[in-house]
Design a protein around this motif. Structure first.
Motif, mmCIF file in Angstrom:
data_model
loop_
_atom_site.group_PDB
_atom_site.id
_atom_site.type_symbol
_atom_site.label_atom_id
_atom_site.label_comp_id
_atom_site.label_asym_id
_atom_site.label_seq_id
_atom_site.Cartn_x
_atom_site.Cartn_y
_atom_site.Cartn_z
ATOM 1 N N VAL A 165 0.738 -1.303 0.081
ATOM 2 C CA VAL A 165 0.070 0.182 -0.018
ATOM 3 C C VAL A 165 0.975 1.134 -0.074
ATOM 4 O O VAL A 165 1.834 1.500 0.624
ATOM 5 C CB VAL A 165 -0.794 0.137 1.191
ATOM 6 C CG1 VAL A 165 -1.831 1.379 1.274
ATOM 7 C CG2 VAL A 165 -1.853 -1.141 1.399
ATOM 8 N N ARG A 166 0.653 2.162 -0.906
ATOM 9 C CA ARG A 166 1.255 3.226 -0.881
ATOM 10 C C ARG A 166 1.314 4.192 0.498
ATOM 11 O O ARG A 166 0.277 4.180 1.102
ATOM 12 C CB ARG A 166 0.697 4.265 -2.188
ATOM 13 C CG ARG A 166 1.712 5.615 -2.443
ATOM 14 C CD ARG A 166 1.187 6.432 -3.589
ATOM 15 N NE ARG A 166 -0.280 6.748 -3.523
ATOM 16 C CZ ARG A 166 -0.659 7.851 -3.042
ATOM 17 N NH1 ARG A 166 0.267 8.783 -2.445
ATOM 18 N NH2 ARG A 166 -1.984 7.972 -3.084
ATOM 19 N N ALA A 167 2.382 4.523 0.750
ATOM 20 C CA ALA A 167 2.359 5.489 1.915
ATOM 21 C C ALA A 167 1.459 6.608 2.073
ATOM 22 O O ALA A 167 1.163 7.546 1.228
ATOM 23 C CB ALA A 167 3.910 6.087 2.419
ATOM 24 N N GLY A 168 0.692 6.622 3.107
ATOM 25 C CA GLY A 168 -0.264 7.707 3.369
ATOM 26 C C GLY A 168 -1.800 7.207 2.825
ATOM 27 O O GLY A 168 -2.899 7.718 3.048
ATOM 28 N N ALA A 169 -1.879 5.938 2.157
ATOM 29 C CA ALA A 169 -3.291 5.502 1.442
ATOM 30 C C ALA A 169 -3.684 4.476 2.500
ATOM 31 O O ALA A 169 -3.164 3.736 3.221
ATOM 32 C CB ALA A 169 -3.048 5.029 0.287
ATOM 33 N N ASP A 200 -3.698 -2.417 7.095
ATOM 34 C CA ASP A 200 -3.646 -3.162 8.151
ATOM 35 C C ASP A 200 -3.083 -4.683 7.643
ATOM 36 O O ASP A 200 -3.047 -5.406 8.848
ATOM 37 C CB ASP A 200 -4.555 -3.252 9.056
ATOM 38 C CG ASP A 200 -6.068 -3.696 8.285
ATOM 39 O OD1 ASP A 200 -5.967 -4.103 7.250
ATOM 40 O OD2 ASP A 200 -7.080 -3.781 9.043
ATOM 41 N N GLY A 201 -2.974 -4.906 6.448
ATOM 42 C CA GLY A 201 -2.578 -6.136 6.049
ATOM 43 C C GLY A 201 -3.612 -7.147 5.476
ATOM 44 O O GLY A 201 -3.359 -8.012 5.030
ATOM 45 N N ARG A 202 -4.782 -6.624 5.808
ATOM 46 C CA ARG A 202 -6.047 -7.343 5.066
ATOM 47 C C ARG A 202 -6.146 -7.598 3.488
ATOM 48 O O ARG A 202 -5.799 -6.399 3.020
ATOM 49 C CB ARG A 202 -7.164 -7.073 5.862
ATOM 50 C CG ARG A 202 -7.311 -7.242 7.211
ATOM 51 C CD ARG A 202 -8.736 -6.830 7.759
ATOM 52 N NE ARG A 202 -8.883 -5.510 7.664
ATOM 53 C CZ ARG A 202 -9.960 -4.953 6.716
ATOM 54 N NH1 ARG A 202 -10.588 -5.585 6.178
ATOM 55 N NH2 ARG A 202 -9.962 -3.594 6.754
ATOM 56 N N LYS A 203 -6.470 -8.577 2.976
ATOM 57 C CA LYS A 203 -6.428 -8.696 1.609
ATOM 58 C C LYS A 203 -7.781 -9.425 1.201
ATOM 59 O O LYS A 203 -8.190 -10.445 1.776
ATOM 60 C CB LYS A 203 -5.483 -9.586 0.886
ATOM 61 C CG LYS A 203 -3.986 -8.774 1.182
ATOM 62 C CD LYS A 203 -2.883 -9.657 0.676
ATOM 63 C CE LYS A 203 -1.597 -9.005 0.866
ATOM 64 N NZ LYS A 203 -1.097 -9.106 2.484
#
Length: 547
Positions: free
Chosen positions: A55-59, A100-103
């Motif tokens: 995930v892009r930083a801040g998104a 948070d890592g959820r996909k």
């Protein structure tokens, strides 16, 4: 075919939409511009294992959507049907990676697991590069590739292997059953003999119990009934009544009729008494108990009950139980013959399988020679004419596809020992070996999108041109995506994208731009000359583009 790739908020990509075409698609750009991010994003939406943080930083989340066109009969159709997903002409993958890592993932708006994504991607995309561990460098797949190269029909071998497995299973079950019966042979023979000797019948226990209780009750009441019989006999009531009758009859003539009624009553009483005597006599006869008979009944009743307790069944089930034990004993008596027959069946099945496996070995060895020859023809233009590619077919573990172990080995110099492809070849050599292999095996993956990640690294000049021409040949009638730093390869592409980074404020972003004819000249000129593109570089780029 991969038709489009839409990426949002992944690593240094904020929003990117790419529309790919059939044929050879090339992606070029400076090192670190983000070319690998495109492959990471595609791998993410296809369920491949890769980077954990995308995930892009801040998104809050990153999202990738990939759309594939499916031709009729494409292998992906079978996977879709297996997982209950509606089959359509296009296949839309969408996967979201939360901060948070959820996909979460969807295929044609149907939520799916990573397992489903990977099963579908195996039919859609092949990725090849210097660190290729999913494709040509994986020794576990070499036999399958050789079989595809020759078009080997594996159905007879699979059928023979299945028949052998079933024959072995039947034999194992028969042997286990025989061993179990043999372990209790003494018990079975004794139990069957005991049951046969007693020979109990259904309902016999209840009948014997009623008879026994009846006989025991008869012994208790017979004395009273006998005394009553004596009281009613001519020594008792009958005698007294007859005596009274005689006396009254003698006095009746002088009683002027006064005794007629008593005499009538007395006659009736004698008649009833006679009936009572007959009934008591019949009862007394029925109460005659033979002690020996009672003893016999009790002994058999107790024997039936004891045997039922011993075998843990109801008395009425002893007959059925005896049949079961006889069948087990019969299995013991016929078990050796059954095992012998099934052993012969296993031998026949093994012979049939070995014959089919031997046929596969013969075909594979012949195919290995043809593949080696084809590889030699492909390696020469790639400036590896002295390298030796050998397909080794050696005995392996038996299975449904035969008992051969196939491995691709190479020797890069004359006299050098051969070894596994990924251990012997250098980076540049490995790239060319992989490309030559893919050209030779191009018929084994119909409908695939082939991706080559810097497979031309370490080569240049005429060799790079030969690499590009083989990639172009692979793309004829198919779709090939190539990430490349080689201007010779880039010039042969039918479609060209440039990947570059830009800085907006404090944010570094990656963009991908489709290039027209003039932009392609500039990009290939940059690849030839560096940041400053000279007229000579442009001329050289145009010459490459003109072929």
């Amino acid at each position: 075919m991969l038709r489009s790739l839409d990426i949002r908020d992944m690593l240094i990509i904020d929003r990117l939409a790419l529309a790919f075409q059939p044929g050879l698609n090339v992606l070029t750009g400076e090192t670190g511009a983000g070319k690998s991010i495109l492959l990471d994003s595609l791998g993410f939406v296809l369920g491949w294992r890769g980077r954990a943080e995308l995930v892009r930083a801040g998104a809050e989340k990153g999202e990738v959507t990939a759309v594939f066109d499916l031709a009729p009969g494409h292998p992906a159709h079978a996977v879709l049907e297996e997982y209950g997903i509606e089959v359509e002409e296009e296949l839309i993958f969408r996967r979201v990676n939360h901060a948070d890592g959820r996909k979460t993932a969807w295929v044609n708006d149907r939520r799916v697991s990573g397992e489903v994504l990977r099963a579908l991607s195996d039919t859609l995309v092949e990725l090849h590069g210097q660190h290729d561990d999913r494709g040509l460098l994986n020794p576990r797949g070499h036999r399958q590739m050789l079989d595809a190269f020759v078009g080997l029909d594996l159905a007879p071998a699979r059928a023979a292997w299945g028949a052998l497995g079933r024959a072995r299973k039947r034999l194992e079950e028969a042997q286990a059953a025989l061993a179990a019966v043999q372990a209790e042979e003494d018990f079975l023979r004794h139990a069957v003999a005991e049951l046969d000797k007693l020979d109990p019948e259904p309902g016999e226990e209840a009948t014997l119990d009623v008879r026994r209780r009846s006989m025991q009750a008869a012994e208790k009441i017979r004395a009273d009934v006998a005394r009553a019989h004596d009281a009613l006999s001519d020594q008792g009531a009958e005698g007294l009544l007859f005596d009274a009758l005689r006396r009254l009859e003698g006095a009746a003539d002088q009683a002027e009729g006064a005794l007629e009624a008593p005499l009538a009553a007395l006659n009736r009483a004698l008649h009833e008494l006679a009936e009572a005597q007959q009934g008591v006599e019949r009862c007394l006869t029925g109460l005659n108990v033979n002690p020996a008979e009672l003893e016999v009944i009790e002994e058999r009743l107790f024997a039936i009950r004891a045997l039922a307790r011993k075998h843990g069944v109801l008395p009425d089930d002893l007959g059925t139980h005896a049949i079961t034990l006889r069948n087990r004993l019969a299995a013991l008596d016929g078990g050796a013959e059954t095992v012998a027959r099934l052993t012969r069946e296993v031998t026949l099945a093994e012979n049939a399988y070995r014959a089919e496996a031997a046929r596969l070995t013969e075909v594979r060895k012949a195919a290995a020679g043809r593949l080696d020859a084809a590889m030699a023809a492909e390696l020469a233009p790639l400036k590896m004419e002295r390298a030796v590619f050998v397909t080794e077919v050696a005995p392996g573990e038996a299975g449904p596809e035969g008992q051969d172990a196939v491995a691709f080995t190479v020797a890069t110099n004359p006299g050098a020992p051969a070894g596994p492809l990924n251990r012997i070849a250098s980076g540049g050599e490995l790239s060319r070996f992989l490309l030559a292999l893919k050209v030779c095996l191009t018929g084994d993956t119909p409908g695939m999108t082939l991706i080559f990640d810097e497979i031309d690294r370490g080569v240049g000049g005429a060799t790079a041109d030969a690499v590009g021409r083989r990639l172009k040949a692979l793309a004829d009638g198919a779709q090939v995506l190539v990430v490349t730093h080689s201007p010779q390869v880039a010039a042969l592409g039918a479609h060209h994208w440039r990947v570059e980074k830009r800085v907006e404020g404090d944010m570094t972003l990656s963009t991908v731009t489709p290039l027209g004819a003039e932009a392609r000249v500039e990009e290939i000129g940059r690849m030839l000359a560096g940041d400053t593109v000279s007229d000579a570089a442009r001329a050289a780029a145009m010459a490459l583009l003109d072929g």
